[in-house]
Motif scaffolding. Structure first.
Motif, PDB file in Angstrom:
ATOM      1  N   ILE B  25       0.840  -1.205   0.000  1.00  0.00           N
ATOM      2  CA  ILE B  25       0.000   0.000   0.000  1.00  0.00           C
ATOM      3  C   ILE B  25       0.878   1.260   0.000  1.00  0.00           C
ATOM      4  CG2 ILE B  25      -1.654   1.349   1.377  1.00  0.00           C
ATOM      5  CD1 ILE B  25      -2.919  -1.316   2.244  1.00  0.00           C
ATOM      6  N   PRO B  63      -9.264  -7.938 -10.394  1.00  0.00           N
ATOM      7  CA  PRO B  63      -8.127  -8.785 -10.012  1.00  0.00           C
ATOM      8  C   PRO B  63      -7.395  -9.386 -11.206  1.00  0.00           C
ATOM      9  CG  PRO B  63      -9.961  -9.174  -8.539  1.00  0.00           C
ATOM     10  CD  PRO B  63     -10.469  -8.238  -9.595  1.00  0.00           C
ATOM     11  N   PHE B  66      -4.459  -7.273 -12.144  1.00  0.00           N
ATOM     12  CA  PHE B  66      -3.506  -6.911 -11.082  1.00  0.00           C
ATOM     13  C   PHE B  66      -2.051  -7.122 -11.516  1.00  0.00           C
ATOM     14  CE2 PHE B  66      -6.329  -7.320  -7.010  1.00  0.00           C
ATOM     15  CZ  PHE B  66      -7.085  -6.249  -7.464  1.00  0.00           C
ATOM     16  N   ILE B  79      -1.638  -0.639  -4.549  1.00  0.00           N
ATOM     17  CA  ILE B  79      -2.583  -0.456  -3.440  1.00  0.00           C
ATOM     18  C   ILE B  79      -3.619  -1.586  -3.452  1.00  0.00           C
ATOM     19  CG2 ILE B  79      -4.395   1.041  -2.492  1.00  0.00           C
ATOM     20  CD1 ILE B  79      -2.852   3.444  -3.593  1.00  0.00           C
ATOM     21  N   SER B  80      -4.161  -1.878  -4.663  1.00  0.00           N
ATOM     22  CA  SER B  80      -5.186  -2.923  -4.770  1.00  0.00           C
ATOM     23  C   SER B  80      -4.661  -4.267  -4.280  1.00  0.00           C
ATOM     24  CB  SER B  80      -5.644  -3.081  -6.221  1.00  0.00           C
ATOM     25  OG  SER B  80      -6.150  -1.864  -6.685  1.00  0.00           O
ATOM     26  N   LEU B  83      -4.456  -4.303  -0.575  1.00  0.00           N
ATOM     27  CA  LEU B  83      -5.766  -4.467   0.060  1.00  0.00           C
ATOM     28  C   LEU B  83      -6.261  -5.908  -0.067  1.00  0.00           C
ATOM     29  CD1 LEU B  83      -7.466  -1.106  -1.057  1.00  0.00           C
ATOM     30  CD2 LEU B  83      -6.577  -1.668   1.207  1.00  0.00           C
ATOM     31  N   TRP B  84      -5.983  -6.543  -1.214  1.00  0.00           N
ATOM     32  CA  TRP B  84      -6.382  -7.944  -1.377  1.00  0.00           C
ATOM     33  C   TRP B  84      -5.555  -8.890  -0.520  1.00  0.00           C
ATOM     34  CZ3 TRP B  84     -10.452 -10.642  -2.878  1.00  0.00           C
ATOM     35  CH2 TRP B  84     -11.460  -9.933  -3.533  1.00  0.00           C
ATOM     36  N   LEU B  86      -4.787  -8.169   2.426  1.00  0.00           N
ATOM     37  CA  LEU B  86      -5.543  -8.081   3.682  1.00  0.00           C
ATOM     38  C   LEU B  86      -6.738  -9.034   3.659  1.00  0.00           C
ATOM     39  CD1 LEU B  86      -5.864  -4.324   4.711  1.00  0.00           C
ATOM     40  CD2 LEU B  86      -4.522  -6.121   5.801  1.00  0.00           C
ATOM     41  N   ILE B  87      -7.471  -9.046   2.530  1.00  0.00           N
ATOM     42  CA  ILE B  87      -8.649  -9.919   2.440  1.00  0.00           C
ATOM     43  C   ILE B  87      -8.230 -11.392   2.503  1.00  0.00           C
ATOM     44  CG2 ILE B  87     -10.575 -10.646   0.947  1.00  0.00           C
ATOM     45  CD1 ILE B  87     -10.770  -7.772  -0.059  1.00  0.00           C
ATOM     46  N   THR B  89      -5.521 -12.670   3.973  1.00  0.00           N
ATOM     47  CA  THR B  89      -4.828 -13.082   5.202  1.00  0.00           C
ATOM     48  C   THR B  89      -5.712 -13.981   6.082  1.00  0.00           C
ATOM     49  OG1 THR B  89      -3.457 -11.128   5.107  1.00  0.00           O
ATOM     50  CG2 THR B  89      -3.556 -12.241   7.218  1.00  0.00           C
ATOM     51  N   PRO B  90      -6.971 -13.569   6.374  1.00  0.00           N
ATOM     52  CA  PRO B  90      -7.821 -14.455   7.181  1.00  0.00           C
ATOM     53  C   PRO B  90      -8.095 -15.786   6.483  1.00  0.00           C
ATOM     54  CG  PRO B  90      -8.768 -12.258   7.066  1.00  0.00           C
ATOM     55  CD  PRO B  90      -7.650 -12.293   6.088  1.00  0.00           C
ATOM     56  N   ILE B 124     -16.080 -14.167  -2.197  1.00  0.00           N
ATOM     57  CA  ILE B 124     -15.031 -13.682  -3.087  1.00  0.00           C
ATOM     58  C   ILE B 124     -15.308 -14.039  -4.551  1.00  0.00           C
ATOM     59  CG2 ILE B 124     -12.572 -13.851  -3.663  1.00  0.00           C
ATOM     60  CD1 ILE B 124     -12.007 -14.264  -0.687  1.00  0.00           C
TER      61      ILE B 124
END
Lengths: 326, 132
Positions: B25, B63, B66, B79-80, B83-84, B86-87, B89-90, B124
């Motif tokens: 980011i 995506p 990307f 940045i995208s 952010l993805w 982050l999505i 990671t869980p 997703i």
């Protein structure tokens, strides 16, 4: 706009995120609950982008703080994942509801619900941590079937605490609503998750707060991907909030252990109450087609300050009375 | 075989995810400023988050593009991807937990974890086809 003013605007969002992360961490409500009102009420950012930036930033703070909690083995990953069945389902329904609300043009409802959720969340948040350990309850059938046992070392009590949870089904119901609110409002809805594990399942407060923090990331990721394809995430804004909120939450977690004065937290609670009341006011103004800037917003600020002070005094009096009786 | 320490692995995944995401980011933001915008939009348009109709949103950052965006050194794609990360990671945590539950032969929690994973994957990959 010239690059310098763009940079300044970017920095102002990072600072807003930082303050939201700090306040969210100090009160235990999470960054998103503070971030959305700050972005919409003070920086004039459309609520659609505010919720998008908030939800995705929430994953960062959850992952950042949960990495510490999970290592110290207080968070119960097994119980948390079992409850995620309900939160992720709720998050899907919540984000789809948000899309429907935006398409039908009832945006003002989101402001009002946000304000109400913020105010209602304050009650369990203020009452939190009065008792470290819950009153013991007999294990029920769900305790055995879902193996809801655990143990952790409590540094404050200086002993190993063995615990068990009850009423798994009730926890799942509360968690569905927590997920729904998370998807609908772009927040982690930690207060509701705590309610699910503390009130419904009778888990110790430390296990509840740390496991809830871990769960927030998974719930927020579910909603975020739907937000992404719906176009609710403005990447440049989300970049600024992710950096700011994470830094604020990190500092908050460092300060939190040093804050011994409980009264100082009441100032934070007042800020949150103010944001909640002002969100409701903005929603009503929005419904009437009134502009969100200028005189109307100043009247809103003034009215919200007065109402929030009255609300807080009432809550403070109630907490004092309860403590005297206890 | 030594018992897998689920909490330590989870902690490591979460920490690495956040560090990787934030680095992407920050690089992206710097690139957007240096190159004066991204994804064929000017810096003013990219930073115009006050007006939903006149700026870039996640909807147009697919995506599928990307990798090409990263190769082109486009800040918005950095940045995208951040952010993805982050999505995802869980998601990684859930996969790791699924393996652990499988090792422990804990059928019930393997199933519950699979349901959560299923929900996240639906969010997703499937729901996006119907919204938009």
């Amino acid at each position: 706009m010239d690059p310098v003013s763009i940079l300044l605007s970017f920095i102002s969002v990072v600072v807003a995120g930082f303050l939201a992360g700090l306040l969210g961490s100090l009160t235990g409500l999470g960054g998103g609950t503070v971030l959305v009102p700050v972005l919409t009420l003070f920086l004039g950012i459309p609520i659609v982008f505010a919720t998008g930036a908030s939800l995705i930033s929430t994953i960062a703070t959850s992952a950042g703080s949960a990495s510490g909690y999970t290592k110290s083995k207080i968070a119960n990953i097994r119980i948390a994942i079992g409850l995620e069945v309900a939160t992720t389902t709720g998050a899907i329904v919540g984000s789809l509801t948000l899309i429907a609300v935006y398409k039908t043009g009832f945006i003002w409802i989101i402001y009002v619900i946000f304000g109400l959720v913020l105010l209602i969340s304050l009650v369990p948040t203020i009452n939190r941590a009065r008792f470290e350990l819950p009153k013991p309850m007999k294990p029920d059938w769900t305790t055995r079937i879902f193996n809801l046992y655990g143990t952790y070392y409590d540094q404050k009590l200086r002993k190993q605490v063995d615990y068990h949870a009850v009423r798994w089904w009730l926890g799942e119901i509360v968690m569905f609503f927590a997920g729904f609110i998370s998807g609908l409002l772009g927040i982690g809805s930690g207060a509701l998750k705590v309610l699910g594990m503390d009130w419904a399942m009778n888990l110790p407060m430390k296990v509840t707060t740390t496991s809830s923090n871990f769960m927030i990331g998974i719930t927020a990721a579910t909603g975020s991907s739907i937000y992404w394809f719906a176009g609710y995430i403005q990447p440049f804004l989300a970049a600024a909030t992710a950096i700011g909120v994470l830094a604020g939450a990190y500092l908050g977690s460092k300060i939190l252990v040093r804050i011994t004065n409980v009264r100082i937290r009441w100032i934070f609670f007042w800020v949150l109450a103010f944001l909640g009341v002002d969100m409701i006011f903005s929603g009503i103004a929005n419904k009437q087609g009134l502009p969100s800037t200028g005189t109307i917003s100043y009247i809103g600020f003034a009215v919200s300050i007065v109402i929030s002070i009255v609300l807080l005094l009432l809550l403070y009096a109630k907490v004092r009375r309860d403590r005297l009786h206890a | 075989m030594p018992k897998l320490d689920q909490n330590s692995i989870t902690s490591l995944i979460l920490k690495s995810g956040v560090i990787l995401s934030l680095s992407m980011i920050i690089i992206g933001v710097v690139l957007v400023f240096i190159r004066g915008g991204g994804d064929s939009m000017s810096l003013s348009q990219v930073a115009n988050y006050h007006n939903p109709g006149y700026t870039i949103t996640s909807k147009s950052l697919l995506p599928a593009n990307f990798l090409q965006g990263l190769i082109n050194g486009d800040g918005l794609y950095f940045i995208s991807v951040g952010l993805w990360v982050l999505i995802f990671t869980p998601l990684t945590v859930l996969i790791d937990a699924l393996i652990t539950f499988g090792h422990e032969r804990n059928k019930l929690y393997t199933l519950l974890d699979a349901v959560v994973l299923f929900n996240l994957l639906i969010a997703i990959f499937v729901i996006p086809r119907f919204i938009g």
